[in-house]
Design an enzyme around this catalytic site. Structure first.
Site, PDB file in Angstrom:
ATOM      1  CD  GLU A 122      -2.920   1.144   2.332  1.00  0.00           C
ATOM      2  OE1 GLU A 122      -3.992   1.734   2.211  1.00  0.00           O
ATOM      3  OE2 GLU A 122      -2.571   0.584   3.377  1.00  0.00           O
ATOM      4  N   GLY A 254       2.710   1.483  11.221  1.00  0.00           N
ATOM      5  CA  GLY A 254       2.381   0.750  12.436  1.00  0.00           C
ATOM      6  C   GLY A 254       2.027  -0.685  12.137  1.00  0.00           C
ATOM      7  CB  ALA A 255      -0.267  -2.767  11.714  1.00  0.00           C
ATOM      8  CG  MET A 256      -0.165  -3.577   4.886  1.00  0.00           C
ATOM      9  SD  MET A 256      -1.100  -2.104   4.370  1.00  0.00           S
ATOM     10  CE  MET A 256      -2.172  -2.839   3.124  1.00  0.00           C
ATOM     11  CD  GLU A 291      -3.698  -2.400  10.507  1.00  0.00           C
ATOM     12  OE1 GLU A 291      -4.018  -2.670   9.341  1.00  0.00           O
ATOM     13  OE2 GLU A 291      -3.354  -1.254  10.857  1.00  0.00           O
ATOM     14  CG  HIS A 294      -8.060  -1.898   7.498  1.00  0.00           C
ATOM     15  ND1 HIS A 294      -8.749  -0.937   6.790  1.00  0.00           N
ATOM     16  CD2 HIS A 294      -7.083  -1.233   8.192  1.00  0.00           C
ATOM     17  CE1 HIS A 294      -8.213   0.246   7.039  1.00  0.00           C
ATOM     18  NE2 HIS A 294      -7.211   0.105   7.886  1.00  0.00           N
ATOM     19  CD  GLU A 313      -6.445   3.254   6.658  1.00  0.00           C
ATOM     20  OE1 GLU A 313      -6.577   2.950   7.863  1.00  0.00           O
ATOM     21  OE2 GLU A 313      -5.781   2.569   5.862  1.00  0.00           O
TER      22      GLU A 313
END
Length: 835
Positions: A122, A254-256, A291, A294, A313
């Site tokens: 991303e 931070g994270a994906m 996450e 998401h 988001e």
């Protein structure tokens, strides 16, 4: 060119973690609606060897051309073709060290250095790993296979369906096909990963580098809770048989949310007993929840264009808090939402240099210090505002309708409006459009005449504006009556001005009850604010409102609509305050004033903070206890160092004693570790420097390393600051260099030298990940540029001629510098009227 749609990718990868490169081929099935002679795919930094097309069972060579500027591979077909077309492309790439695309992350285990190869795609970096149609709307099914060394593990979005041992130390790992999804959500990783797992209807695993799985149980347990929570409230299943939570040593973000294979910074997934604080535990839960949300918002339903990224988001941020609150209501996370998300968004959106939540553009929308507070923080705050207006039941029905209607597909803001329109008879679409499609937010000025209050809206900015914007604003007012009772009135402010009847026996009122709305409030009548101040002193109004009153007043100070003295006078009502939210807000505002103002005003900020925080600490205690309120433990760590900074004798004595214990190898409570380390850096000089640099080498906890790096920004002697800056550039891993630099931009002893250091070290700093470099600019300019404003402006005018990529963050940083400079002049002893 006729529409070409990707349907399926089959990707074969052969990674080499010694040479840091990979060879690969990709078979791509596309659908051409009309006959085409050329097919354009996205690539960056890939060496293309052959392109072929399948014709009657055989692959025939195609000519091709690479256009680096357009990041495109142009494939020329032998003749015009339509319908289903299969391309096969053979290529090579690098496993880079830039935390983007297919990259390597290093670690040490039992004295040896190792590497894992992982992906971060991303927004538009899948093209660094395979030729593709790299846009969110171009969804396809993916089949991944990897030829790897026998002693390594392979991970991807889907489960492993087949493994073949091929001899000579090699193994072929094939994964099941993914659901229909976008390229930016694809993941593949290879390395000596180790796992712990929770078997259930959906297998959940935590993956780590060697010898680190013992720290994964906390994250694994909450991962299961979060997944089950969302499956229940969203009314739909999770389409994959497994969900991996993977800790990566080197990670830019931070994270994906890769579908089925979420990646994290280590400190945001791994829990270290005796080291991870309660704030750290909460942050782990929030990130896992964000996450996991998401997997629905973004993965199941994907934005049709990057301009709609807020649909991912904003909702994931909001529901991240909702999930944590569901399992830990005692943590008070909605108060922390206001302090962390809403306040950040209000301050960011108070600039002229801002943007709408639905960011114009589309092809490349970069998440950076300019856009993130709008897409994440403001978006989530507006979602909360709307939920408060339409109610819990209609809100979740609208969410479920949206997710069910567009699952496995793409959506824009319009589709969200439609989904809510089918559920609610309230004007949700009109309200949301007014908040999502235009930048900024209003300040509501309130004036009473008899039994009526007049509400007038105008765009709020720290610098003067002549905007004629207006919003459709759901407004909630708490009314306090003469008989001691209270009530709530709700209205919808559609025009610039409206009146509201509050009754003849109303003695006071508070607009934006519970701080549910995303707007500021200004009371025209000073006696109204004085009455509310008395209610603050008696704690007759909730903590959210006590926070909002002082916060809105401080915003008026920053906009030079009120002097700092007015804010300090109002703070006299908080002498007995010990609730997390108002106390944390006051701490933040006083520190900003202390950093910006000079002379007597700076000293008044310090003396006020010293008195307030000594009182708070005497009531809540300096030493954490296991049975205390969660938010109190977080507050304590925030205010101890502020009290030290403001020369509190009690706070300094306590912190000195605890840091000496740390130097002697004794344990101190993790809930005060950050503030004690900051005090150590500020007051223990070389001893602290030696301790920090030794622990950075020996600690296997990223949580501890982050605390140390934050503290390293707070040294006092100039020579030690110079030494620390050099250490940062030479020894701190690239993923974390920005952390101590940003700390230094808040340190009064460091600020005088930071601008020259930045200018002298730009070539090194520009090597940072773009997000991190922009954070450095955002940290340095607004405070370290004070007193040299024109020099800074001229420098960046020239700088932008060669580095336009940082333009957004430079402009907002220069505006913040102007705001701070203006506030300093306004509150100086020499002038009360701005030129």
């Amino acid at each position: 060119m006729a529409l070409i749609k990707p349907l399926r990718y089959r990707i074969h990868l052969e990674p080499d973690l010694r040479a840091f490169k990979f060879s690969a081929w990709a078979e791509i099935l596309v659908q051409a609606e009309k006959p085409v002679k050329e097919i354009y795919l996205n690539i960056i930094e890939l060496a293309i060897w052959t392109c072929r097309v399948r014709i009657k069972g055989d692959f025939l060579d195609c000519s091709f051309k690479v256009n680096p500027q357009r990041e495109e591979l142009d494939v020329f077909l032998p003749y015009q073709m339509a319908g289903e077309i299969i391309l096969r492309i053979d290529y090579e790439g690098i496993i880079n060290d830039r935390m983007a695309g297919f990259y390597r992350s290093g670690y040490k285990s039992e004295g040896a250095t190792g590497f894992v190869g992982v992906t971060q795609f991303e927004e538009s970096d899948a093209r660094r790993a395979f030729p593709c149609f790299d846009r969110p709307a171009d969804k396809a099914v993916f089949e991944i296979e990897m030829l790897i060394d026998d002693d390594l593990a392979a991970i991807s979005n889907a489960s492993i369906k087949e493994e073949k041992y091929l001899g000579e130390g090699k193994r072929l790992v094939k994964f099941s096909e993914t659901p229909l999804m976008s390229t930016y959500l694809l993941f593949f990783g290879v390395g000596k990963f180790e796992f712990i797992e929770d078997r259930g209807e959906v297998l959940i695993r935590v993956g780590t580098i060697p010898k680190m799985t013992e720290y994964g149980q906390f994250g694994l347990d909450f991962g299961r809770k979060a997944l089950d929570f969302y499956k229940n409230i969203f009314g739909g299943g999770y389409p994959l048989p497994k969900l991996d939570l993977i800790a990566i040593p080197d990670f830019a973000f931070g994270a994906m949310e890769n579908w089925g294979a979420i990646t994290f910074r280590e400190n945001l997934l791994l829990h270290y007993p005796g080291i991870t604080s309660r704030a750290g535990e909460q942050r782990i839960c929030e990130i896992i929840a964000h996450e996991t949300a998401h997997q629905w918002f973004g993965n199941l339903v994907t934005p049709s264009d990057w301009k709609y990224l807020w649909l991912n988001e904003s909702f994931a941020t909001y529901y991240g808090y909702a999930a944590v609150d569901n399992f830990h209501p005692e943590w008070g996370v909605w108060d922390q939402f206001l302090n962390t998300e809403t306040d950040t968004a209000l301050n960011r959106d108070s600039l002229h240099e801002t943007s709408a939540i639905e960011i114009p553009g589309g092809e490349h929308i970069v998440i950076n210090p300019s856009t993130a507070p709008i897409i994440y923080n403001k978006g989530a705050s507006v979602v909360r505002h709307i939920k408060d207006y339409i109610g819990d039941e209609e809100f979740i029905k609208g969410v479920r309708n949206y997710l069910d209607t567009y699952k496995y597909g793409c959506a824009s803001s319009r589709e969200l409006w439609k989904s809510f329109g089918k559920i609610s008879d309230k004007p949700v679409a009109d309200i949301m459009k007014s908040w999502v499609e235009q930048k900024g937010f209003p300040v509501i000025t309130v004036k009473r005449q008899g039994n009526q209050i007049t509400l007038t809206q105008k765009r709020f900015t720290f610098l003067p504006n002549e905007s004629g914007q207006k919003w459709i604003v759901p407004i909630t007012v708490s009314i306090f009556y003469s008989n001691g009772e209270s009530g709530v009135i709700k209205t919808l402010l559609r025009e610039r001005e409206a009146s509201l009847d509050i009754g003849t026996d109303a003695v006071a009122y508070k607009v934006n009850a519970g701080q549910a709305g995303f707007y500021r409030v200004k009371y025209h009548d000073r006696d109204v604010l004085a009455d509310l101040g008395r209610r603050v002193r008696m704690k007759n109004i909730p903590a959210e409102d006590r926070w909002g009153l002082q916060n809105d007043l401080y915003a008026s100070v920053r906009s030079c609509d009120a002097p700092f003295d007015d804010y300090l006078e109002f703070l006299s009502n908080y002498s007995d305050e010990d609730a997390f939210l108002p106390a944390a807000g006051i701490a933040s505002n006083l520190f900003h004033a202390f950093s910006v103002l000079e002379g007597e005003k700076q000293e008044r900020a310090a003396s006020t903070g010293r008195g307030l925080f000594e009182g708070m600490l005497s009531r809540i205690g300096y030493e954490p206890s296991d049975d205390e309120n969660h938010s109190i433990s977080i507050l304590r760590d925030q205010i101890i160092f502020h009290a030290v900074l403001y020369n509190s004798r009690e706070a300094r004595e306590y912190s000195f004693e605890r840091f000496e214990m740390l130097l002697e190898g004794q344990a101190i409570h993790p809930d005060i570790m950050k503030s004690i380390m900051q005090t150590g850096a500020s007051c223990f000089g070389d001893d602290a420097y030696r301790y920090f640099t030794e622990r950075l080498l020996s600690s296997d906890s990223e949580h501890e390393r982050m605390n140390i790096l934050i503290a390293m920004g707070w040294f006092t002697p100039r020579e030690l600051l110079v030494k620390a800056r050099q250490y940062i550039l030479s020894n701190v891993p690239a993923r974390n260099k920005f952390v101590p630099i940003i700390s230094m931009t808040a340190n009064p002893h460091s600020i005088p030298g930071m601008w020259e250091w930045y200018v002298s070290n730009i070539p090194e700093l520009e090597k940072l990940h773009p997000l991190h470099y922009e954070r450095v600019i955002e940290g340095i300019v607004p405070l370290c540029g004070l007193g040299r404003e024109e020099e800074v402006r001229v420098f960046f005018k020239n700088y932008l001629n060669r580095n336009a990529k940082a333009e957004e963050v430079i402009k907002l940083s220069l505006e913040r510098l102007e705001i701070n400079s203006r506030m300093r002049r306004y509150n100086s002893s020499k002038a009360k009227i701005l030129s």
